[in-house]
Design an enzyme around this catalytic site. Structure first.
Site, mmCIF file in Angstrom:
data_model
loop_
_atom_site.group_PDB
_atom_site.id
_atom_site.type_symbol
_atom_site.label_atom_id
_atom_site.label_comp_id
_atom_site.label_asym_id
_atom_site.label_seq_id
_atom_site.Cartn_x
_atom_site.Cartn_y
_atom_site.Cartn_z
ATOM 1 N N LYS A 36 -10.936 -12.448 17.326
ATOM 2 C CA LYS A 36 -9.570 -12.424 16.786
ATOM 3 C C LYS A 36 -8.558 -12.746 17.898
ATOM 4 O O LYS A 36 -7.620 -13.528 17.693
ATOM 5 C CB LYS A 36 -9.297 -11.027 16.233
ATOM 6 C CG LYS A 36 -8.330 -10.990 15.111
ATOM 7 C CD LYS A 36 -8.342 -9.576 14.567
ATOM 8 C CE LYS A 36 -7.416 -9.409 13.411
ATOM 9 N NZ LYS A 36 -7.317 -8.018 13.004
ATOM 10 N N THR A 122 -0.930 4.206 9.155
ATOM 11 C CA THR A 122 -0.727 5.280 8.187
ATOM 12 C C THR A 122 -1.812 6.322 8.426
ATOM 13 O O THR A 122 -2.990 6.038 8.263
ATOM 14 C CB THR A 122 -0.821 4.734 6.749
ATOM 15 O OG1 THR A 122 0.180 3.742 6.629
ATOM 16 C CG2 THR A 122 -0.601 5.819 5.722
ATOM 17 N N PHE A 153 6.830 0.424 6.830
ATOM 18 C CA PHE A 153 6.913 0.293 5.370
ATOM 19 C C PHE A 153 6.814 -1.160 4.913
ATOM 20 O O PHE A 153 7.153 -1.480 3.790
ATOM 21 C CB PHE A 153 8.226 0.912 4.863
ATOM 22 C CG PHE A 153 8.339 2.376 5.189
ATOM 23 C CD1 PHE A 153 7.747 3.320 4.357
ATOM 24 C CD2 PHE A 153 8.983 2.807 6.330
ATOM 25 C CE1 PHE A 153 7.816 4.678 4.655
ATOM 26 C CE2 PHE A 153 9.064 4.162 6.635
ATOM 27 C CZ PHE A 153 8.472 5.095 5.797
ATOM 28 N N PHE A 250 9.753 -1.627 -8.794
ATOM 29 C CA PHE A 250 8.456 -0.959 -8.988
ATOM 30 C C PHE A 250 8.282 -0.398 -10.391
ATOM 31 O O PHE A 250 7.595 0.580 -10.612
ATOM 32 C CB PHE A 250 8.195 0.097 -7.897
ATOM 33 C CG PHE A 250 7.706 -0.577 -6.636
ATOM 34 C CD1 PHE A 250 8.588 -1.295 -5.850
ATOM 35 C CD2 PHE A 250 6.377 -0.544 -6.279
ATOM 36 C CE1 PHE A 250 8.147 -1.974 -4.721
ATOM 37 C CE2 PHE A 250 5.930 -1.218 -5.150
ATOM 38 C CZ PHE A 250 6.815 -1.926 -4.379
ATOM 39 N N CYS A 261 -3.065 -0.784 0.800
ATOM 40 C CA CYS A 261 -2.252 0.413 1.074
ATOM 41 C C CYS A 261 -2.278 1.426 -0.052
ATOM 42 O O CYS A 261 -2.763 2.544 0.135
ATOM 43 C CB CYS A 261 -0.832 0.007 1.393
ATOM 44 S SG CYS A 261 -0.727 -0.678 3.038
ATOM 45 N N LYS A 321 -1.569 -9.581 -4.851
ATOM 46 C CA LYS A 321 -0.185 -9.848 -5.266
ATOM 47 C C LYS A 321 0.186 -11.231 -4.703
ATOM 48 O O LYS A 321 -0.556 -11.774 -3.873
ATOM 49 C CB LYS A 321 0.754 -8.758 -4.778
ATOM 50 C CG LYS A 321 0.884 -8.686 -3.271
ATOM 51 C CD LYS A 321 1.951 -7.689 -2.908
ATOM 52 C CE LYS A 321 2.550 -8.022 -1.585
ATOM 53 N NZ LYS A 321 3.688 -7.223 -1.241
ATOM 54 N N ARG A 328 -8.153 -7.433 -0.736
ATOM 55 C CA ARG A 328 -8.696 -6.077 -0.671
ATOM 56 C C ARG A 328 -8.169 -5.247 -1.851
ATOM 57 O O ARG A 328 -6.976 -5.242 -2.110
ATOM 58 C CB ARG A 328 -8.326 -5.421 0.661
ATOM 59 C CG ARG A 328 -9.057 -6.091 1.830
ATOM 60 C CD ARG A 328 -8.605 -5.552 3.140
ATOM 61 N NE ARG A 328 -7.196 -5.821 3.402
ATOM 62 C CZ ARG A 328 -6.543 -5.378 4.482
ATOM 63 N NH1 ARG A 328 -7.180 -4.657 5.377
ATOM 64 N NH2 ARG A 328 -5.273 -5.675 4.659
HETATM 65 C C1 UDX Z 1 2.949 -1.325 -0.020
HETATM 66 C C2 UDX Z 1 4.319 -0.678 0.211
HETATM 67 O O1 UDX Z 1 5.285 -1.311 -0.627
HETATM 68 C C3 UDX Z 1 4.731 -0.792 1.679
HETATM 69 O O2 UDX Z 1 5.943 -0.112 1.885
HETATM 70 C C4 UDX Z 1 3.632 -0.173 2.526
HETATM 71 O O3 UDX Z 1 3.946 -0.317 3.901
HETATM 72 C C5 UDX Z 1 2.286 -0.806 2.228
HETATM 73 O O4 UDX Z 1 2.005 -0.713 0.842
HETATM 74 P P1 UDX Z 1 1.995 -3.828 -0.294
HETATM 75 O O5 UDX Z 1 0.690 -3.182 -0.623
HETATM 76 O O6 UDX Z 1 2.008 -4.948 0.685
HETATM 77 O O7 UDX Z 1 3.046 -2.727 0.267
HETATM 78 O O8 UDX Z 1 2.610 -4.424 -1.651
HETATM 79 P P2 UDX Z 1 3.627 -3.986 -2.792
HETATM 80 O O9 UDX Z 1 4.579 -5.094 -2.993
HETATM 81 O O10 UDX Z 1 4.182 -2.667 -2.560
HETATM 82 O O11 UDX Z 1 2.661 -3.951 -4.063
HETATM 83 C C6 UDX Z 1 1.537 -3.089 -4.144
HETATM 84 C C7 UDX Z 1 0.808 -3.263 -5.455
HETATM 85 O O12 UDX Z 1 1.581 -2.767 -6.534
HETATM 86 C C8 UDX Z 1 0.483 -4.706 -5.822
HETATM 87 O O13 UDX Z 1 -0.843 -4.749 -6.362
HETATM 88 C C9 UDX Z 1 1.501 -5.065 -6.872
HETATM 89 O O14 UDX Z 1 1.031 -6.052 -7.770
HETATM 90 C C10 UDX Z 1 1.657 -3.724 -7.577
HETATM 91 N N1 UDX Z 1 2.968 -3.569 -8.253
HETATM 92 C C11 UDX Z 1 4.114 -3.499 -7.504
HETATM 93 C C12 UDX Z 1 3.024 -3.456 -9.632
HETATM 94 O O15 UDX Z 1 1.995 -3.497 -10.328
HETATM 95 N N2 UDX Z 1 4.248 -3.262 -10.221
HETATM 96 C C13 UDX Z 1 5.399 -3.177 -9.516
HETATM 97 O O16 UDX Z 1 6.455 -2.993 -10.132
HETATM 98 C C14 UDX Z 1 5.338 -3.312 -8.116
#
Ligand code: UDX
Length: 433
Positions: A36, A122, A153, A250, A261, A321, A328
């Site tokens: 890496k 975390t 975050f 959200f 996460c 997403k 993962r």
């Molecule tokens: C998340 C937190 O937002 C971030 O603050 C933390 O540091 C790491 O975890 P991340 O996992 O990168 O970030 O993505 P995020 O945009 O939060 O989405 C997480 C999951 O929730 C995705 O699978 C997304 O599709 C889902 N999601 C999100 C929904 O199903 N509905 C929503 O309204 C928002």
């Protein structure tokens, strides 16, 4: 300008190191994975994250950012050391902290003057205390140090923007000295900084992620009620979200949350609570709803197609997403495996995640475009809401499909328009089942 060492070049470590370099600090990123580090030295990114490559390039060129496998030497030369190594889940959901412990020992052995050691990964609440004890056991007794917690975050896909313009910075410290160093580092961002004790900072991270996951499972549960009553979850979310106490973000119903996460952190927080003799039933329900959401989606596909065996199903979107190649804990994996178990043939397309997915799911026909996926498929299933899927030529898609059936796990199209175009359009929480 501070001399900073970042240990771990995963999502958090690499983005944090790059952004701190961009703020003018002298940053060295350390990882024990030589492959890496060699790639990073050649400016090859281990992950797809918009804007990251350019920012790494810019700061390497400016001599503010470099990469190495040599932790001991880097610690010696750094005033501030951020621990951003992985805390993967064990079988029982608990976070595996062995990397954090190993790194704390190694850091201790490289310490010469005063150093501030900051946990960025975390980690379970009270890990800061354990890191401090570990360092105390291994450090030369005369060396002064502080431990702090500074949870991150950032979201994948918008990581640089999230780092540079966060809503707040959380700093958990025990001394004025540690507080001053960290507030100075983050001062250029010009955002609110909340200073707490270490345990509270650690808990802010658990509580924030769990709360966001709860919002998602809540709206997903509402989507089920919407389907049972003929209500529209998009309208319900809009109406709820206009209340400032709730907020619209959200509250997008879909096929549940994935990624590295939320599922991992939620499981870890449930375990932490258990160990503290508190049964966090609410979070267990959040997990359960998330799992059921994927199962309900599979049932929808089965109901729409009647028999799955021998049918060709086109999948659009594989990453957990949009704007990331991360797969993962992606819902796509469970959905594809579930359909394959019932005998479906799977074609799939994703703008960035096909490379990674082809190593995990081999029995899938990976296509060059959404149109190739649609060709002769019995149904098209939207799993990730990439923006390019929102702009598809739907008339062309309709002609290519064997059957004009779209099952949308992310509600990216307007139901009425889809029906007018002659599609059988099945989505989440917007029609009576
Ligand atoms: C998340 C937190 O937002 C971030 O603050 C933390 O540091 C790491 O975890 P991340 O996992 O990168 O970030 O993505 P995020 O945009 O939060 O989405 C997480 C999951 O929730 C995705 O699978 C997304 O599709 C889902 N999601 C999100 C929904 O199903 N509905 C929503 O309204 C928002």
């Amino acid at each position: 300008m501070k001399k900073i060492c970042i240990v771990g070049t995963g999502y958090v470590g690499l983005v944090t190191g790059t952004c701190l370099a961009d703020l003018g600090n002298d940053v060295v990123c350390v990882d024990n994975n030589k492959e890496k580090i060699d790639c990073l030295k050649e400016l090859k990114m281990p992950i797809y994250e918009p804007g990251l490559k350019d920012l790494v390039q810019k700061n390497v060129k400016a001599n503010r950012l470099s990469f190495t496998t040599n932790l001991k030497d880097t610690v010696e030369k750094s005033e501030v050391i951020f621990i951003a190594v992985g805390t993967p889940p064990k079988e029982n959901g608990e976070a595996d902290l062995s990397f954090v412990e190993d790194v704390a020992k190694e850091i201790a052995m490289g310490m010469k003057n005063y150093h501030l050691v900051v946990e960025k990964s975390t980690v379970p609440v009270q890990t800061g205390q354990r890191v401090k004890e570990t360092i105390q056991n291994f450090v030369d007794g005369s060396v002064e140090f502080d431990v702090a917690s500074n949870p991150e975050f950032l979201r994948e896909g918008s990581a640089i923007g999230d780092f540079m313009q966060p809503d707040r910075i959380v700093i958990g410290v025990e001394t004025e000295r540690a507080k001053n160093i960290l507030t100075e580092i983050y001062k250029p961002l010009n955002v609110p900084i909340i200073v707490t004790d270490i345990q509270s900072a650690e808990l802010i991270k658990h509580a924030s992620n769990s709360f966001l996951a709860t919002k998602i499972s809540f709206i997903n549960a509402i989507s089920v009620i919407c389907e049972l009553t003929g209500a529209d979850v998009e309208k319900v979310a809009e109406g709820m979200g206009m209340d400032k106490r709730i907020g619209r973000s959200f509250l997008n119903a879909g096929i549940g949350f994935g990624g590295f996460c939320f599922p991992k952190d939620l499981a870890a927080f449930i375990r932490i609570s258990e160990k503290l003799s508190y049964d966090f039933e609410l979070l267990k329900a959040v997990e359960k709803i998330n799992q059921e959401q994927k199962e309900l989606f599979l049932k929808k596909i089965e109901k729409a197609l009647w028999n799955i065996k021998g049918k060709t199903i086109g999948i659009l979107g594989l990453s957990f997403k949009p704007n990331t190649d991360d797969i993962r804990f992606a819902p796509s994996i469970d959905i594809i495996k579930g359909l394959q178990k019932d005998g479906a043939l799977i074609k799939a397309y994703d703008p960035y995640a096909m490379d990674k997915m082809s190593k995990v799911l081999k029995n899938v026909e990976y296509c060059k475009s959404p149109y190739e996926v649609a060709k002769d498929a019995d149904a098209l299933v939207i799993v990730t809401e990439w923006s390019e899927f929102k702009e598809l030529d739907l008339d062309k898609i309709k002609k290519l499909l064997k059957n004009p059936l779209i099952i949308d796990g992310r509600n990216i199209y307007d139901s009425e328009k889809m029906q007018k175009k002659g599609f059988k359009y099945i989505c989440i929480g917007r029609m009576k089942t």
